[in-house]
Design a protein around this motif. Structure first.
Motif, short mmCIF file in Angstrom:
data_model
loop_
_atom_site.label_atom_id
_atom_site.label_comp_id
_atom_site.label_asym_id
_atom_site.label_seq_id
_atom_site.Cartn_x
_atom_site.Cartn_y
_atom_site.Cartn_z
N ALA A 135 17.55 -6.62 -0.09
CA ALA A 135 17.55 -5.69 -1.22
C ALA A 135 16.14 -5.35 -1.70
O ALA A 135 15.95 -4.34 -2.38
N ASP A 136 15.16 -6.16 -1.36
CA ASP A 136 13.79 -5.95 -1.83
C ASP A 136 12.89 -5.28 -0.78
O ASP A 136 11.73 -5.00 -1.05
N SER A 137 13.43 -5.05 0.42
CA SER A 137 12.58 -4.60 1.53
C SER A 137 11.90 -3.26 1.26
O SER A 137 10.71 -3.09 1.55
N TYR A 138 12.62 -2.29 0.70
CA TYR A 138 12.02 -0.98 0.50
C TYR A 138 10.98 -1.00 -0.61
O TYR A 138 9.99 -0.26 -0.56
N SER A 139 11.18 -1.86 -1.60
CA SER A 139 10.14 -2.03 -2.62
C SER A 139 8.89 -2.63 -2.00
O SER A 139 7.76 -2.24 -2.31
N ARG A 140 9.08 -3.59 -1.10
CA ARG A 140 7.94 -4.19 -0.39
C ARG A 140 7.25 -3.17 0.51
O ARG A 140 6.02 -3.19 0.66
N LEU A 141 8.03 -2.27 1.08
CA LEU A 141 7.45 -1.20 1.90
C LEU A 141 6.52 -0.34 1.06
O LEU A 141 5.40 -0.03 1.48
N GLU A 142 6.96 0.02 -0.14
CA GLU A 142 6.13 0.87 -1.00
C GLU A 142 4.90 0.12 -1.50
O GLU A 142 3.85 0.73 -1.76
N ARG A 143 5.01 -1.21 -1.63
CA ARG A 143 3.86 -2.00 -2.07
C ARG A 143 2.87 -2.24 -0.94
O ARG A 143 1.76 -2.75 -1.17
N GLY A 144 3.25 -1.94 0.29
CA GLY A 144 2.37 -2.16 1.42
C GLY A 144 2.56 -3.49 2.10
O GLY A 144 1.79 -3.83 3.01
N ASP A 145 3.59 -4.26 1.70
CA ASP A 145 3.85 -5.55 2.34
C ASP A 145 4.52 -5.38 3.71
O ASP A 145 4.52 -6.30 4.52
N LEU A 146 5.14 -4.22 3.94
CA LEU A 146 5.81 -3.92 5.20
C LEU A 146 5.28 -2.59 5.73
O LEU A 146 4.88 -1.72 4.96
N ASP A 147 5.32 -2.44 7.05
CA ASP A 147 4.94 -1.16 7.66
C ASP A 147 6.14 -0.25 7.85
O ASP A 147 6.02 0.97 7.71
N PHE A 148 7.29 -0.84 8.19
CA PHE A 148 8.49 -0.06 8.46
C PHE A 148 9.72 -0.83 7.99
O PHE A 148 9.70 -2.06 7.88
N CYS A 149 10.79 -0.09 7.75
CA CYS A 149 12.12 -0.66 7.60
C CYS A 149 13.03 0.07 8.58
O CYS A 149 12.87 1.27 8.81
N VAL A 150 13.98 -0.65 9.13
CA VAL A 150 15.00 -0.05 10.00
C VAL A 150 16.35 -0.40 9.42
O VAL A 150 16.66 -1.58 9.23
N GLY A 151 17.15 0.62 9.14
CA GLY A 151 18.47 0.32 8.58
C GLY A 151 19.23 1.56 8.19
O GLY A 151 18.80 2.70 8.43
N LEU A 152 20.37 1.33 7.58
CA LEU A 152 21.21 2.40 7.06
C LEU A 152 20.58 2.94 5.78
O LEU A 152 20.22 2.17 4.88
N ILE A 153 20.41 4.24 5.70
CA ILE A 153 19.86 4.83 4.48
C ILE A 153 20.98 4.95 3.46
O ILE A 153 21.77 5.88 3.46
N TYR A 161 15.80 -0.39 -6.62
CA TYR A 161 14.80 0.44 -5.95
C TYR A 161 15.19 1.90 -6.00
O TYR A 161 16.33 2.27 -5.70
N LYS A 162 14.26 2.73 -6.39
CA LYS A 162 14.45 4.18 -6.38
C LYS A 162 13.43 4.78 -5.43
O LYS A 162 12.23 4.67 -5.66
N PRO A 163 13.88 5.40 -4.33
CA PRO A 163 12.93 5.92 -3.33
C PRO A 163 12.02 6.97 -3.94
O PRO A 163 12.46 7.84 -4.68
N SER A 164 10.75 6.87 -3.63
CA SER A 164 9.78 7.84 -4.14
C SER A 164 9.66 9.01 -3.17
O SER A 164 10.24 9.01 -2.08
N GLU A 165 8.86 9.98 -3.57
CA GLU A 165 8.64 11.16 -2.71
C GLU A 165 7.79 10.83 -1.50
O GLU A 165 7.62 11.66 -0.61
#
Length: 307
Positions: A135-153, A161-165
């Motif tokens: 549940a925290d992966s996309y927030s970590r992506l925006e923080r720069g902790d991850l390069d990519f996520c793979v999954g169901l949108i 988490y609210k996806p940014s532009e």
């Protein structure tokens, strides 16, 4: 003469003065007014505490300091121009870079074998670190902790988490769902019927109290409440629980096909409608111009086409 007090915009003016040795011609060279050029010369004289240009008869000559500045100024401008033209490079055959990717165990099992094969062929020293998508992966992506996520949108499962532009999404592949059982302990000659499905003991995958899988939603849509006997932390662990039990596991078709034969399990068509799974690659737009990220994106896309 402190560097932090110097306006670097004056370097071009200084170079024009040193080259043209004339305020009017220097102004014409930079396409500015003579008044603006005179103001620049005044600021340069104040900075260097030197006249720089002095009148000798009907022309101007450089002072000794100004003459000594010709080569350093040209070299500095050239270095700045070179720096502004620099673009990042990625040499796949020799690059030693690490990328962090969050994905489900299903994506790791189905997609990563193709990704790894392509990686070894094209970028043998590049490393992809796979982490569990949560549940925290996309927030970590925006923080720069991850390069990519793979999954169901499906942002519903990422409530905080609210996806940014800045989010970028690339579709990879699609899969549907089947039922898997141990044929020695589950009595079914053909495909499982809806009645058998509703009355059978089931295993369920739980990613947390706030996470609802496509299977959970399929059960809600069909208005059925399966008898849940066990909950597993992943689809791969659920399918490993089936041998020797009458459990039914509703699992992605590709995962079932990759594991059922080795475990002597049987695959049957699912009697209820479950929305197809669409796996996508997600990253941030700030990495769009990074050739290394671009290389990994193309790698995942090609792997998705090979599934």
């Amino acid at each position: 003469m402190q560097f932090h007090n110097f306006d670097l915009n004056l370097l071009r003016s200084l170079d024009a003065f040193l080259t043209e040795r004339n305020v009017t011609r220097a102004a014409e060279k930079l396409f500015v007014t003579q008044q603006a050029m005179s103001a620049s010369l005044r600021r340069l004289r104040e900075h260097f505490d030197d006249e720089l240009l002095v009148r000798v008869g009907r022309s101007f000559e450089l002072t000794p300091l100004a003459a000594a500045l010709i080569d350093p100024v040209k070299n500095s401008l050239q270095s700045i121009q070179t720096a502004l033209q620099v673009r990042p490079k990625f040499e796949p055959k020799t690059e030693r870079r690490h990328f962090k990717v969050a994905m489900t165990d299903y994506a790791a099992m189905v997609l990563m074998p193709s990704v790894v094969r392509l990686l070894l062929q094209t970028a043998p020293f590049t490393v992809i670190h796979v982490e569990r998508l949560d549940a925290d992966s996309y927030s970590r992506l925006e923080r720069g902790d991850l390069d990519f996520c793979v999954g169901l949108i499906d942002w519903e499962n990422h409530r905080v988490y609210k996806p940014s532009e800045h989010i970028r999404i690339e579709w990879l592949f699609r899969d549907d769902f089947v039922c898997v059982v141990d044929p020695l302990h589950f009595n079914c000659t053909g495909d499982i019927t809806l009645e058998q499905y509703m009355n059978a003991p089931h295993g369920q995958v739980s990613f947390g109290s706030d996470w609802r899988t496509l299977i959970d939603r399929g059960w809600l849509k069909a208005d059925i409440e399966p008898r849940i006997v066990t909950k597993a932390p992943s689809f791969s662990s659920l399918i490993m629980m089936l041998p020797g039990t009458p459990l039914v596991a509703t699992i992605h078709r590709r995962m079932a096909q990759s594991m059922a034969k080795a475990l002597n399990l049987r695959i049957m068509e699912c009697p209820i409608e479950i929305r197809s799974l669409e796996e996508s690659l997600v990253w941030l737009d700030r990495n769009d111009t990074d050739p290394g990220h671009g290389f990994i994106r193309e790698l995942f896309k090609e792997a998705g086409r090979k599934i």
